[in-house]
Design a protein around this motif. Structure first.
Motif, mmCIF file in Angstrom:
data_model
loop_
_atom_site.group_PDB
_atom_site.id
_atom_site.type_symbol
_atom_site.label_atom_id
_atom_site.label_comp_id
_atom_site.label_asym_id
_atom_site.label_seq_id
_atom_site.Cartn_x
_atom_site.Cartn_y
_atom_site.Cartn_z
ATOM 1 N N ASN A 97 10.326 -17.350 6.039
ATOM 2 C CA ASN A 97 10.772 -18.713 5.747
ATOM 3 C C ASN A 97 9.591 -19.640 5.475
ATOM 4 O OD1 ASN A 97 9.650 -19.118 8.351
ATOM 5 N ND2 ASN A 97 11.644 -19.181 9.340
ATOM 6 N N GLY A 98 9.897 -20.824 4.882
ATOM 7 C CA GLY A 98 8.847 -21.760 4.584
ATOM 8 C C GLY A 98 9.380 -23.031 3.963
ATOM 9 N N GLN A 99 8.488 -23.997 3.785
ATOM 10 C CA GLN A 99 8.913 -25.303 3.262
ATOM 11 C C GLN A 99 7.736 -26.010 2.606
ATOM 12 O OE1 GLN A 99 11.292 -27.841 5.887
ATOM 13 N NE2 GLN A 99 9.904 -29.562 5.459
ATOM 14 N N ILE A 100 7.968 -26.568 1.415
ATOM 15 C CA ILE A 100 7.001 -27.446 0.759
ATOM 16 C C ILE A 100 7.706 -28.767 0.491
ATOM 17 C CG2 ILE A 100 7.539 -26.522 -1.548
ATOM 18 C CD1 ILE A 100 4.548 -26.972 -2.232
ATOM 19 N N HIS A 126 13.479 -19.112 1.970
ATOM 20 C CA HIS A 126 14.485 -18.793 2.986
ATOM 21 C C HIS A 126 14.155 -17.544 3.807
ATOM 22 C CE1 HIS A 126 18.410 -17.381 4.579
ATOM 23 N NE2 HIS A 126 18.656 -18.682 4.686
ATOM 24 N N ASP A 127 13.765 -16.467 3.128
ATOM 25 C CA ASP A 127 13.593 -15.183 3.814
ATOM 26 C C ASP A 127 12.681 -14.298 2.975
ATOM 27 O OD1 ASP A 127 15.262 -13.499 1.938
ATOM 28 O OD2 ASP A 127 16.791 -14.942 2.594
ATOM 29 N N PRO A 128 12.389 -13.058 3.419
ATOM 30 C CA PRO A 128 11.456 -12.201 2.664
ATOM 31 C C PRO A 128 11.889 -11.888 1.236
ATOM 32 C CG PRO A 128 11.683 -11.385 4.904
ATOM 33 C CD PRO A 128 12.705 -12.473 4.755
ATOM 34 N N THR A 129 13.164 -12.061 0.886
ATOM 35 C CA THR A 129 13.613 -11.778 -0.490
ATOM 36 C C THR A 129 13.398 -12.946 -1.433
ATOM 37 O OG1 THR A 129 15.894 -12.585 -0.204
ATOM 38 C CG2 THR A 129 15.421 -10.304 0.474
ATOM 39 N N THR A 130 12.997 -14.107 -0.916
ATOM 40 C CA THR A 130 12.887 -15.317 -1.735
ATOM 41 C C THR A 130 11.938 -15.123 -2.923
ATOM 42 O OG1 THR A 130 13.346 -16.810 0.107
ATOM 43 C CG2 THR A 130 12.137 -17.734 -1.741
ATOM 44 N N ASP A 131 12.438 -15.498 -4.098
ATOM 45 C CA ASP A 131 11.620 -15.556 -5.319
ATOM 46 C C ASP A 131 12.317 -16.511 -6.284
ATOM 47 O OD1 ASP A 131 10.032 -15.261 -7.511
ATOM 48 O OD2 ASP A 131 10.354 -13.109 -7.773
#
Length: 370
Positions: free
Chosen positions: A217-220, A351-356
């Motif tokens: 997960n992450g956020q900018i 969101h998760d490791p699949t995010t692209d």
């Protein structure tokens, strides 16, 4: 809000000829449809006039007087509409109007529409509202009105003459709008003006002029904060049914708070009207999208309007959500738990490791009252 005959005459007296071409020195946004061709979604009715949809057009032919107003409010914009008025009485188009009070008192700009034969061609109306000036073109004939309100609804007006059993018939086949005077939030070159929440898994970069997010997960988030605005951006999901979101009114530096305009191009079986996990354009946790318009591996346009406690989202110009938040204020600033009443960041979610996913053309028009 509807115009009396006297108010119509007053409005007509204010019309002045416009000389020269309209100025094109402000950034123009993407078009959104205020009428979807099949329903009155995104509109609200006032008065006793009876509004409905027939043969792909908004139609009103019964009642004494009334108004059909957009639930969303708009500031600087260009509006294009196709309208036909026939019969007895008056009809009008108002911009930057208030849903409270009469048009002559609320500072909106009202345009009286000409009546013609029932089988006449639709009148093409273009209105350009910029600052205090509202410029109108009716079948190419230009005029100018002054508006004292910087923000307001779009409204169709219906008025039957006193003691006349036959009223006008109003038909509207198209109403679309694009914002003017947008400001970029992303420069397409680097991440200047954006802050990354530290110690998270997502990776943020600029690829081919777009802000790309991988893993999670992450956020900018934006360096600035915003409360009331129209936001437009282009998004692509580079995988199957990937989960992400465009958050707004997020507390600075706080992970995944505020409201989330969902990004997830997935629906049940073959029915796009049955979104999975609120669907792209839904307000996550509180208001599902009424239809999933976008598709994975294809760029799509998202427009978000946030104004007070009203929120609306368009995907590829089609309105998919329309939500009034009447809940108590959320103590934690999380839009899933209650109303968020403060300005905050706009942030993009890994969101998760699949995010692209990639985001580009991120532009905003701030509304007054932030």
């Amino acid at each position: 809000m509807f115009m009396t005959k006297r108010a119509a005459l007053v409005a007509a007296a204010l019309v002045l000829a416009v000389s020269g071409a309209w100025a094109q020195d402000v950034a123009e946004g993407q078009w959104i449809n205020l009428f979807d061709g099949e329903s009155l979604y995104g509109w609200t009715v006032f008065g006793n006039a009876e509004w409905g949809v027939q043969d792909g057009a908004i139609v009103c032919a019964k009642g004494d007087s009334g108004m059909l107003a957009s639930t969303s409010q708009f500031g600087d914009f260009e509006l294009a509409a196709k309208i036909r008025v026939s019969g007895n009485g008056t009809a009008g188009l108002e911009v930057r109007g208030s849903i409270e009070g009469h048009a002559s008192e609320t500072g909106g700009a009202a345009l009286t529409l000409p009546a013609g034969a029932a089988d006449a061609a639709f009148t093409e109306v273009v209105i350009r509202a910029l600052g205090n000036t509202v410029e109108a073109s009716v079948n190419g004939e230009k005029s100018t009105l002054s508006a004292s309100r910087p923000l307001g609804s779009i409204a169709l007006q219906f008025q039957k003459y006193h003691r006349d059993r036959r009223g006008p018939k109003v038909e509207v086949s198209e109403v679309k709008l694009r914002p003017l005077g947008l400001k970029p939030l992303f420069n397409g070159v680097d991440l200047d003006g954006w802050n990354i929440i530290p110690d998270k898994a997502s990776k943020f970069s600029v690829v081919d002029g777009a802000l790309n997010i991988k893993d999670g997960n992450g956020q900018i988030e934006t360096a600035g904060v915003y409360k009331n605005f129209m936001l437009q951006l282009d998004i692509i999901s580079n995988g199957e049914h990937l989960n992400s979101g465009v958050f707004f009114r997020g507390p600075v530096g706080v992970f995944w708070k505020g409201y989330e305009s969902q990004v997830r191009n997935e629906w049940q079986r073959d029915d796009r009207a049955k979104p999975v996990d609120f669907g792209t354009g839904g307000v996550y946790g509180v208001n599902p999208a009424r239809k999933v318009v976008s598709t994975d591996h294809e760029w799509f346009a998202k427009t978000v309007v946030a104004n007070g406690n009203h929120f609306a989202v368009w995907i590829n110009g089609y309105q998919v959500s329309d939500f009034y938040d009447t809940r108590p204020v959320a103590a934690d600033g999380d839009g899933k738990n209650g109303y968020v009443d403060k300005a905050g960041t706009i942030h993009l979610q890994g969101h998760d490791p699949t995010t692209d996913l990639s985001f580009k053309n991120i532009n905003i028009q701030e509304y007054p009252g932030d």
